[in-house]
Design an enzyme around this catalytic site. Structure first.
Site, PDB file in Angstrom:
ATOM      1  N   SER A  11       0.837  -1.193   0.000  1.00  0.00           N
ATOM      2  CA  SER A  11       0.000   0.000   0.000  1.00  0.00           C
ATOM      3  C   SER A  11       0.872   1.243   0.000  1.00  0.00           C
ATOM      4  O   SER A  11       2.026   1.206   0.439  1.00  0.00           O
ATOM      5  CB  SER A  11      -0.903   0.012   1.245  1.00  0.00           C
ATOM      6  OG  SER A  11      -1.612   1.226   1.336  1.00  0.00           O
ATOM      7  N   HIS A  12       0.305   2.340  -0.437  1.00  0.00           N
ATOM      8  CA  HIS A  12       0.991   3.625  -0.349  1.00  0.00           C
ATOM      9  C   HIS A  12       1.070   4.107   1.092  1.00  0.00           C
ATOM     10  O   HIS A  12       1.840   5.008   1.406  1.00  0.00           O
ATOM     11  CB  HIS A  12       0.275   4.663  -1.214  1.00  0.00           C
ATOM     12  CG  HIS A  12       0.600   4.540  -2.663  1.00  0.00           C
ATOM     13  ND1 HIS A  12       0.164   3.496  -3.435  1.00  0.00           N
ATOM     14  CD2 HIS A  12       1.333   5.335  -3.478  1.00  0.00           C
ATOM     15  CE1 HIS A  12       0.615   3.657  -4.667  1.00  0.00           C
ATOM     16  NE2 HIS A  12       1.328   4.755  -4.722  1.00  0.00           N
ATOM     17  N   SER A  13       0.287   3.525   1.968  1.00  0.00           N
ATOM     18  CA  SER A  13       0.242   3.891   3.380  1.00  0.00           C
ATOM     19  C   SER A  13       0.703   2.719   4.231  1.00  0.00           C
ATOM     20  O   SER A  13       0.139   1.622   4.141  1.00  0.00           O
ATOM     21  CB  SER A  13      -1.192   4.277   3.766  1.00  0.00           C
ATOM     22  OG  SER A  13      -1.355   4.278   5.162  1.00  0.00           O
ATOM     23  N   ASP A  70      -2.711  -1.456  -3.683  1.00  0.00           N
ATOM     24  CA  ASP A  70      -3.821  -0.526  -3.531  1.00  0.00           C
ATOM     25  C   ASP A  70      -4.014   0.413  -4.719  1.00  0.00           C
ATOM     26  O   ASP A  70      -5.138   0.688  -5.087  1.00  0.00           O
ATOM     27  CB  ASP A  70      -3.724   0.262  -2.216  1.00  0.00           C
ATOM     28  CG  ASP A  70      -2.500   1.151  -2.105  1.00  0.00           C
ATOM     29  OD1 ASP A  70      -1.629   1.137  -2.992  1.00  0.00           O
ATOM     30  OD2 ASP A  70      -2.405   1.874  -1.091  1.00  0.00           O
TER      31      ASP A  70
END
Length: 130
Positions: A11-13, A70
């Site tokens: 994920s980017h997070s 994501d």
């Protein structure tokens, strides 16, 4: 832990990646290796090819690894990471086109039942089909 397809969440997070991995572990248990990575090396939003490679190696199984992503950048970097793997492993890693949370849970559930990498990918990707 028996040999099952491993699951990687990208994920980017970092919070989303960790939370998704925690959810998968709580729902499926420890039968399936689950690894995750998220965020860029500076702690911001993004993805990192070296961190994705590390996650693939952490979740490695002789049956292969399914990667859930994501957003588009995570998919691109995951595909780059797969290309950088040694040839013997490259063909045993797939990037799934599926919603990250639902896809990861479904993929891990399928993997826990002993399914093949192709079956795990197909089940995760059913969520994207109309």
């Amino acid at each position: 832990m028996t040999d099952t397809v491993g699951i990687v969440i990208v994920s980017h997070s970092s919070d989303i990646a960790k939370g998704t991995a925690d959810m998968v572990r709580q729902m499926v248990g420890s039968e399936v290796k689950v690894a995750f990575c998220g965020g860029n090396p500076d702690g911001g939003l993004g993805t990192s090819v070296p961190l994705i490679i590390d996650a693939i190696n952490a979740a490695w199984s002789p049956k292969g690894v399914a990667v859930l992503v994501d957003l588009g950048g995570a998919e691109t970097n995951s595909e780059m990471a797969v290309e950088m793997l040694e040839p013997a492993r490259r063909d045993l890693v797939v990037v799934c086109n599926a919603p990250i949370v639902e896809g990861a849970v479904m993929a891990a559930t399928e993997a826990a039942g002993g399914s093949t990498l192709a079956q795990v990918k197909a089940v995760a990707e059913e969520l994207s089909a109309d």
